[in-house]
Design a protein around this motif. Structure first.
Motif, mmCIF file in Angstrom:
data_model
loop_
_atom_site.group_PDB
_atom_site.id
_atom_site.type_symbol
_atom_site.label_atom_id
_atom_site.label_comp_id
_atom_site.label_asym_id
_atom_site.label_seq_id
_atom_site.Cartn_x
_atom_site.Cartn_y
_atom_site.Cartn_z
ATOM 1 N N ALA A 99 47.421 41.347 35.963
ATOM 2 C CA ALA A 99 46.617 41.219 37.184
ATOM 3 C C ALA A 99 45.949 42.555 37.513
ATOM 4 N N ILE A 100 46.675 43.630 37.346
ATOM 5 C CA ILE A 100 46.121 44.963 37.622
ATOM 6 C C ILE A 100 44.967 45.266 36.678
ATOM 7 N N VAL A 101 45.147 44.956 35.409
ATOM 8 C CA VAL A 101 44.083 45.206 34.427
ATOM 9 C C VAL A 101 42.831 44.398 34.775
ATOM 10 N N ALA A 102 43.007 43.106 35.005
ATOM 11 C CA ALA A 102 41.848 42.237 35.267
ATOM 12 C C ALA A 102 41.106 42.662 36.522
ATOM 13 N N ASN A 103 41.861 42.981 37.573
ATOM 14 C CA ASN A 103 41.227 43.308 38.851
ATOM 15 C C ASN A 103 40.713 44.742 38.920
ATOM 16 N N THR A 104 41.238 45.598 38.077
ATOM 17 C CA THR A 104 40.714 46.963 38.015
ATOM 18 C C THR A 104 39.400 46.979 37.236
ATOM 19 N N ILE A 105 39.319 46.195 36.187
ATOM 20 C CA ILE A 105 38.081 46.141 35.387
ATOM 21 C C ILE A 105 36.995 45.350 36.123
ATOM 22 N N ILE A 106 37.345 44.160 36.578
ATOM 23 C CA ILE A 106 36.330 43.258 37.158
ATOM 24 C C ILE A 106 36.132 43.527 38.643
ATOM 25 N N GLY A 107 37.187 44.023 39.296
ATOM 26 C CA GLY A 107 37.105 44.330 40.719
ATOM 27 C C GLY A 107 37.566 43.168 41.580
ATOM 28 N N PRO A 108 37.728 43.451 42.884
ATOM 29 C CA PRO A 108 38.281 42.456 43.809
ATOM 30 C C PRO A 108 37.248 41.407 44.242
ATOM 31 N N ARG A 109 37.732 40.301 44.738
ATOM 32 C CA ARG A 109 36.852 39.221 45.183
ATOM 33 C C ARG A 109 36.092 39.576 46.466
ATOM 34 N N ILE A 110 36.453 40.690 47.101
ATOM 35 C CA ILE A 110 35.755 41.082 48.338
ATOM 36 C C ILE A 110 34.528 41.949 48.071
ATOM 37 N N ASP A 126 44.823 32.332 36.139
ATOM 38 C CA ASP A 126 44.949 31.741 34.801
ATOM 39 C C ASP A 126 46.164 32.279 34.062
ATOM 40 N N ILE A 127 46.352 33.601 34.133
ATOM 41 C CA ILE A 127 47.485 34.219 33.434
ATOM 42 C C ILE A 127 48.801 33.702 34.014
ATOM 43 N N PHE A 128 48.895 33.633 35.359
ATOM 44 C CA PHE A 128 50.135 33.166 35.990
ATOM 45 C C PHE A 128 50.470 31.736 35.546
ATOM 46 N N ALA A 165 53.738 41.602 25.017
ATOM 47 C CA ALA A 165 52.731 41.551 23.947
ATOM 48 C C ALA A 165 51.945 40.240 24.006
ATOM 49 N N SER A 166 52.647 39.139 24.273
ATOM 50 C CA SER A 166 51.988 37.825 24.351
ATOM 51 C C SER A 166 50.988 37.783 25.498
ATOM 52 N N VAL A 167 51.383 38.363 26.648
ATOM 53 C CA VAL A 167 50.494 38.393 27.817
ATOM 54 C C VAL A 167 49.283 39.279 27.541
ATOM 55 N N ALA A 168 49.527 40.436 26.930
ATOM 56 C CA ALA A 168 48.415 41.344 26.606
ATOM 57 C C ALA A 168 47.428 40.651 25.662
ATOM 58 N N TYR A 169 47.963 39.908 24.699
ATOM 59 C CA TYR A 169 47.120 39.184 23.728
ATOM 60 C C TYR A 169 46.202 38.202 24.464
ATOM 61 N N HIS A 170 46.796 37.391 25.312
ATOM 62 C CA HIS A 170 45.989 36.364 25.993
ATOM 63 C C HIS A 170 45.020 36.984 26.991
ATOM 64 N N LEU A 171 45.460 38.039 27.661
ATOM 65 C CA LEU A 171 44.575 38.711 28.617
ATOM 66 C C LEU A 171 43.321 39.239 27.916
ATOM 67 N N PRO A 174 37.305 29.639 34.395
ATOM 68 C CA PRO A 174 38.655 29.566 34.976
ATOM 69 C C PRO A 174 39.343 28.248 34.597
ATOM 70 N N THR A 175 40.645 28.300 34.380
ATOM 71 C CA THR A 175 41.387 27.098 33.988
ATOM 72 C C THR A 175 42.519 26.737 34.952
ATOM 73 N N ALA A 176 42.961 27.697 35.782
ATOM 74 C CA ALA A 176 44.118 27.435 36.652
ATOM 75 C C ALA A 176 43.794 26.339 37.662
ATOM 76 N N THR A 177 44.774 25.486 37.903
ATOM 77 C CA THR A 177 44.577 24.344 38.804
ATOM 78 C C THR A 177 45.415 24.441 40.069
ATOM 79 N N HIS A 178 46.312 25.424 40.127
ATOM 80 C CA HIS A 178 47.255 25.544 41.252
ATOM 81 C C HIS A 178 46.549 26.091 42.493
ATOM 82 N N LYS A 179 46.585 25.316 43.588
ATOM 83 C CA LYS A 179 45.959 25.721 44.851
ATOM 84 C C LYS A 179 47.028 25.701 45.951
ATOM 85 N N PRO A 180 47.824 26.778 46.051
ATOM 86 C CA PRO A 180 49.038 26.771 46.881
ATOM 87 C C PRO A 180 48.821 26.364 48.337
ATOM 88 N N VAL A 181 47.939 27.057 49.032
ATOM 89 C CA VAL A 181 47.801 26.804 50.466
ATOM 90 C C VAL A 181 47.319 25.381 50.719
#
Lengths: 270, 270
Positions: free
Chosen positions: B124-135, B153-155, B216-222, B236-243
């Motif tokens: 999450a840190i890698v993705a959000n540091t490279i791409i930046g926050p949604r704000i 997606d990773i989660f 290693a598996s997470v780094a590979y997929h990331l 995006p592929t994640a389908t989980h919408k908690p709230v």
């Protein structure tokens, strides 16, 4: 007085003794402290020299910043920014190069999955970025564990506190908010217990202000701990030892989630 | 070819269009995109211009680095370093100034408390540091949500995967390791299910190697997701919408922890 030292390393004994592991090339090298460090995979960046210079901050002022920042970047980045924005002004680099807003994703226990409360995760990031990781070279024959320990302290203190503690000078929600104990550093446990006690849903202004005040409360206490550390007065207080107690990485209240059905961990042969 | 652009911004359309919110002074200002941005609390540092330039990486090479790094800095920092160490070489700043090793504390679901698996938090840190926050400011009238989405997606992918997936070229443990599904991005759930299935305790070489392979598996997929993003092919592929689903920030499998005693969240009035 300390202002004039803006471009220098901190004058504390701890900081003068810090090694340079962060910028070591690959290989086994002799550190300036005379210790052998096997850093076969060390790929340290320019900011991986700890501790970062820290100037003592005002807890209440920091909490006010965290409260306001919550409404811009949510819990995790609010805690980070409440401290790093001030240190950018007082110290400058390396704080200026830390991408605090990247940590908006800590919101809602990481993108809303309800895991570690972002205020706790943000506090952990601040403590470990300033003090550095426990794997850094020893200083005077002693491991540098205060970043790790302050993180544990914050998690346990948060779990046991009646939250929110901090009341901002000009709150966005003016009605008094109920206080609850999370007994956990997890977002959905902390927020869920407060929602149950207050009756307010997740999207209500009251719940949002409660979380903004929690971020402010965590920022306040974190600054207290960092100020103590700066003064050489910091003493770890957390008592939770997960692996030793439960045979697995865990919180301390297994039955609260698992009820009577707590899985047992395979234990090492004695 | 891309090497020669080392000191320039990435040539992609997305990157050329990025605003400069990260370095804006406080106040309401006109961005270079012509949009009004209210940044009353923006205290952005020098690296808060997204996306950071990204060069496509080899997933298998990245996974090998993550595996080796696990034994130095544990799961979270291993995932971060597996990617940022390569980008420090290919791109340089701002990766060089990111204090990756500060994130050792992500180990064991943050200092051993068994919360978010450090491999997930590191990703999450890698993705959000490279791409930046949604704000961050919109680009061409569109919110920048890919950092947030790759995290989701990773989660979800992690929760559903039979782990560990990646087998290093020269594993430190040569016996075959059992694979388990965590059904959760939490450390102690993921590790606990594997320990139960394998019978190995937390301190065993097998459990450690399992976690190194998970990192290693997470780094590979990331890297697969980041490469797709770089190519403009990411979906995006994640389908989980908690709230939306549960009325609270949460995972998707409430009953697994709570059994029949799942607390209900106060819901907003319709």
């Amino acid at each position: 007085m300390e202002k004039s030292e803006k471009t220098c390393h901190s004058p504390s004994r701890r900081q003068m003794m810090i090694g340079t592991a962060g910028v070591l090339a690959a290989g086994t090298v002799l550190t300036q402290l005379g210790g052998l460090l096997n850093s076969a995979h060390a790929v340290g960046g320019s900011t991986e020299k700890w501790p970062w210079r820290y100037e003592k901050l005002d807890p209440a002022k920091t909490a006010e910043i965290a409260y306001e920042e919550w409404y811009r970047v949510f819990c995790g980045a609010a805690v980070i920014n409440s401290i790093f924005s001030q240190l950018r002004e007082k110290v400058g680099e390396p704080y200026t190069s830390f991408p605090s807003d990247s940590f908006v994703f800590l919101e809602g226990g990481m993108v809303g999955w309800g895991m570690t409360c972002g205020s706790n995760a943000g506090a952990a990031i601040v403590a470990n970025t300033i003090i550095g990781p426990r794997i850094q070279p020893e200083i005077a024959g002693k491991k540098v564990t205060e970043g790790h320990e302050i993180t544990e302290d914050i998690f346990q203190w948060y779990s046991e506190a009646s939250m929110p503690i901090f009341v901002p000078k000009t709150p966005k929600v003016t009605t008094e908010l109920v206080k609850t104990k999370a007994e956990s550093p997890l977002c959905h446990v902390s927020v869920g217990k407060w929602m149950k006690a207050s009756g307010f849903p997740i999207g209500s202004p009251e719940r949002k202000d409660r979380c903004a005040r929690v971020a402010a409360s965590v920022a306040y206490h974190l600054v207290e701990l960092l100020n103590d550390w700066k003064d050489g007065k910091y003493k770890p207080t957390a008592t939770h030892k997960p692996v030793k107690e439960f045979g697995i990485t865990a919180q301390m209240n297994c039955m609260e989630c698992h009820g009577d059905n707590v899985p047992s961990a395979p234990m090492a042969k004695k």
